[in-house]
Scaffold this motif. Structure first.
Motif, mmCIF file in Angstrom:
data_model
loop_
_atom_site.group_PDB
_atom_site.id
_atom_site.type_symbol
_atom_site.label_atom_id
_atom_site.label_comp_id
_atom_site.label_asym_id
_atom_site.label_seq_id
_atom_site.Cartn_x
_atom_site.Cartn_y
_atom_site.Cartn_z
ATOM 1 N N GLN A 62 0.812 -1.218 0.000
ATOM 2 C CA GLN A 62 0.000 0.000 0.000
ATOM 3 C C GLN A 62 0.846 1.269 0.000
ATOM 4 O O GLN A 62 0.336 2.350 -0.316
ATOM 5 C CB GLN A 62 -0.966 -0.007 1.188
ATOM 6 N N TYR A 67 -0.620 1.542 -5.830
ATOM 7 C CA TYR A 67 -1.712 0.900 -5.117
ATOM 8 C C TYR A 67 -2.952 1.785 -5.080
ATOM 9 O O TYR A 67 -4.062 1.331 -5.396
ATOM 10 C CB TYR A 67 -1.302 0.507 -3.689
ATOM 11 N N GLN A 68 -2.805 3.028 -4.668
ATOM 12 C CA GLN A 68 -3.967 3.908 -4.562
ATOM 13 C C GLN A 68 -4.619 4.139 -5.918
ATOM 14 O O GLN A 68 -5.855 4.226 -6.015
ATOM 15 C CB GLN A 68 -3.566 5.234 -3.922
ATOM 16 N N TYR A 71 -6.445 0.945 -6.682
ATOM 17 C CA TYR A 71 -7.619 0.814 -5.810
ATOM 18 C C TYR A 71 -8.746 1.735 -6.285
ATOM 19 O O TYR A 71 -9.914 1.322 -6.354
ATOM 20 C CB TYR A 71 -7.241 1.128 -4.362
ATOM 21 N N ARG A 691 -9.810 -3.914 -2.749
ATOM 22 C CA ARG A 691 -8.549 -3.948 -2.009
ATOM 23 C C ARG A 691 -7.726 -5.173 -2.383
ATOM 24 O O ARG A 691 -6.520 -5.068 -2.632
ATOM 25 C CB ARG A 691 -8.833 -3.941 -0.502
ATOM 26 N N SER A 694 -6.317 -4.810 -5.944
ATOM 27 C CA SER A 694 -5.271 -3.786 -6.013
ATOM 28 C C SER A 694 -3.973 -4.267 -5.390
ATOM 29 O O SER A 694 -2.886 -3.972 -5.901
ATOM 30 C CB SER A 694 -5.751 -2.507 -5.321
#
Length: 707
Positions: A62, A67-68, A71, A691, A694
């Motif tokens: 994360q 990742y973000q 996501y 989640r 991702s």
């Protein structure tokens, strides 16, 4: 590759060493297995270990800026308002179960066909699962709805706490939109409940000591009348403790009339016996690898997964066929009724799906992993097939069918073409597109190709490659190879919105392998890689990986493997048998310890697929490929990412837990994520699903894309 992956592994190993576990490992079997404590699902020590693992994985993945972004994209696609709201075609309208950012657990709702044809249908709420969960203070996951035909007013709801297969069953009035006062209500358990009439249900569940099989499923069926307590239920069938389980069976026609009741005894995952109730119970003389599929055109339908010559001996039927009986003749004497052929697959064909409407049978078939749909009608002693003119070179799936009319809906999609929902009315031959998924990624720069790899025994194994048109054939393209290869389940082309956005748009490639053990070419394709010959599935997967490398589509540095459940076992065998071929591996809710799999979760129900480790000969072939036992010192594995769920009561989380713990003790890098809820899907809602996905693609990017 990122140092954080190796940091996570070294910290995990330190944690295990602090717990007093030695790095020096012997065989991971029986009492010598140092990680048996991880088999205690809710054990405080095991849960603390899992939470520590999660923290390290979140830290490693994360913190990656991708990742973000992944996501956000995943959640947008999963919760998109413009995705297709799939429906069932019932007497009272079109029912849909919907989840989004406002309805996290979901809402059961209804509309009309006329309204559904519009861009903004008007929905009537039937049940708000979020409101119910708040009122009950439970993390409810709706696992199924069974409404009593033909009125479809009284329904049995299967409610799971956290996504487990074990459910609570509660009776619900779909017109009053309330639970029925003093209605049928069953406590939590792995159970099957079937309506007989408005005051009677048949139930298979845990009735107390000695009523559950080794696989954890019930083998006793009882009849329960309205207002009776469970202790008053009347036993109507009892299988054997060595079975996989037993389920109730009610045979209805399109008008809801009951023609037979009984029980299905599942001797193994693929072998069944049907017993009809009555003055004298009757065991049907169908082959064990056969399934009763309902009633169409006044005839009883049966699918065959083995070659069969009926007792009359005048006709033989091949595996993969559908046969039918005249319903009146069958009811008069089911043991002497004579079947006739409905459908027989060709050499590269397989039955994909079928359903009965009011007057017809609708069939979908796979032809060299391409789909076609047909209407079948029984006329003057024979079945007549008429093709449904749906788009070609696409995957066609049955999405819904009406028992009141001859209407049906189909999904039509391919790897790069967004899914469309088609409506078909056989009575008027009306065919139209109802809904379409907007594009979720730019497919203009991508191409799909179908190749074949040669497996160890010379069998040709087809696979699909999705790649950038500009890909250089120098081994530099990051590639994920996906497979399953079990339980006669086919992998067919379908629109990969999330994979397209999070992986393919980044210039990467994706491969879907059609392995033996699956159902792409019918029962034989499955049965040739089952039990003693299961290694063929693993050989096929490795052959596809080698073919990708030989063609210089990718290279071991850029190649990763991914699979879930049986596919997780597939990935486990790949990285333990040929670890040098891969640099990444994603194991989703995997089977892994095949020496103890029958003692974990529902494992004993899969003996028919893999074999029985309590039988020395079969244990020998299981030990030969069991990934847990093949994790050994001195070998470098491709730093796998293992995902599971505490609430998975199908594939026990200990498979993934023990794999991670053993890798740590061997000093091997890995990542591990255990979602507390979610069951076998490892996600209880769309947020948890976003989640998980991702995390997977961030990991794959770190391992395969980064220098």
């Amino acid at each position: 590759m990122k140092n954080s992956l190796f940091l996570a592994a070294s910290l995990s190993m330190s944690c295990l060493m602090a717990a007093g576990l030695s790095q020096t490992l012997g065989p991971a079997t029986g009492a010598e297995d140092p990680f048996l404590w991880l088999e205690e699902i809710e054990g405080s020590r095991a849960l603390a270990w899992a939470h520590t693992q999660n923290d390290k994985t979140f830290s490693a993945l994360q913190s990656d800026p991708r990742y973000q972004r992944f996501y956000g994209d995943a959640l947008y696609i999963l919760q998109a308002k413009d995705r297709i709201p799939y429906v069932s075609l019932g007497r009272r309208g079109l029912d849909n179960f919907w989840q989004d950012e406002n309805q996290v657990r979901g809402v059961l709702r209804r509309t009309t066909l006329e309204s559904y044809r519009t861009q903004s249908p008007q929905w009537e709420t039937i049940l708000d699962v979020d409101a119910l969960a708040d009122a009950d203070k439970k993390n409810w996951v709706l696992k199924g709805v069974s409404c009593l035909p033909p009125e479809e007013r009284l329904c049995l709801l299967n409610l799971s706490e956290g996504g487990k297969d074990a459910v609570f069953v509660r009776e619900f009035d779909a017109v009053a939109k309330t639970f029925v006062t003093n209605g049928f209500a069953l406590p939590e358990g792995k159970q099957e409940v079937t309506w007989v009439d408005s005051d009677t249900v048949l139930i298979a569940r845990d009735w107390g000591e000695g009523t559950m099989t080794q696989a954890g499923y019930p083998f006793v069926v009882k009849e329960l009348k309205r207002a009776q307590s469970l202790v008053e239920a009347h036993e109507v069938f009892r299988g054997e403790p060595t079975d996989v389980g037993a389920t109730p069976f009610v045979l209805r026609d399109s008008e809801g009339t009951v023609h037979a009741t009984g029980a299905v005894r599942s001797i193994s995952a693929f072998e069944h016996e049907y017993v009809l109730f009555g003055f004298k119970p009757t065991k049907l003389n169908l082959p064990k690898k056969a399934t009763i599929g309902g009633i169409a055109s006044g005839r009883l339908l049966v699918t065959l997964n083995e070659d069969w010559t009926p007792p009359s001996g005048d006709t033989s039927f091949s595996a993969g066929s559908i046969i039918s009986y005249d319903l009146a003749e069958w009811k008069q004497d089911p043991l002497r009724a004579r079947p006739t052929l409905v459908f027989k697959p060709g050499p590269r064909q397989a039955l994909s799906g079928f359903t009965a409407t009011r007057n017809l049978l609708i069939l979908t078939i796979l032809d060299n992993v391409q789909s076609r749909a047909f209407v079948y009608k029984y006329h003057q002693g024979a079945w007549q097939a008429t093709p449904i003119p749906l788009p070609e070179n696409a995957s066609v799936g049955l999405a819904a069918a009406s028992h009141e009319t001859d209407e049906a809906m189909f999904t039509v999609s391919s790897f790069l073409s967004p899914t469309m929902l088609w409506y078909f009315d056989a009575a008027t031959e009306r065919l139209e597109t109802l809904k379409a998924t907007p594009p979720r990624f730019d497919a203009s720069r991508l191409v799909v190709e179908q190749f074949e790899a040669i497996s160890r025994d010379g069998t040709r194994i087809p696979y699909f490659l999705l790649r950038p048109k500009s890909a250089r054939f120098d081994g530099s393209t990051p590639t994920l190879l996906y497979g399953y290869g079990g339980f006669q389940t086919p992998l067919i082309p379908s629109y990969l919105g999330l994979t397209g956005r999070l992986w393919l748009e980044q210039g990467n490639a994706y491969v879907v392998a059609n392995l033996r053990g699956g159902g792409e070419f019918g029962p034989q394709w499955h049965q040739t890689a089952q039990g003693a010959t299961k290694q063929r599935t693993w050989d096929d997967f490795i052959a596809v990986a080698e073919d990708l490398i030989r063609r210089k589509i990718t290279s071991p540095r850029r190649l990763g493997v991914v699979g879930g459940s049986q596919g997780g076992l597939l990935v486990g065998t790949a990285i333990t048998q040929r670890p040098e071929l891969f640099n990444a591996a994603i194991l989703q809710v995997p089977l892994f310890d095949m020496v103890r799999f029958t003692k974990l979760g529902a494992g004993a129900s899969w003996i028919g697929e893999y074999g029985d480790p309590t039988i020395p000969e079969q244990r020998k072939w299981l030990e030969a490929y069991s990934p847990y036992q093949r994790l050994v010192p001195g070998t470098t594995y491709p730093s796998p990412f293992i995902l599971t769920s505490t609430k998975d009561d199908r594939v026990h989380p200990a498979h993934g837990r023990k794999a991670a713990a053993r890798l740590a003790a061997l000093g091997q890098p890995y990542l591990y994520y255990e979602n507390i809820d979610g069951g076998h899907s490892a996600a209880a809602n769309l947020i948890e699903q976003a989640r998980r996905i991702s995390l997977e693609y961030t990991y794959a990017s770190q391992r395969l894309v980064d220098e």
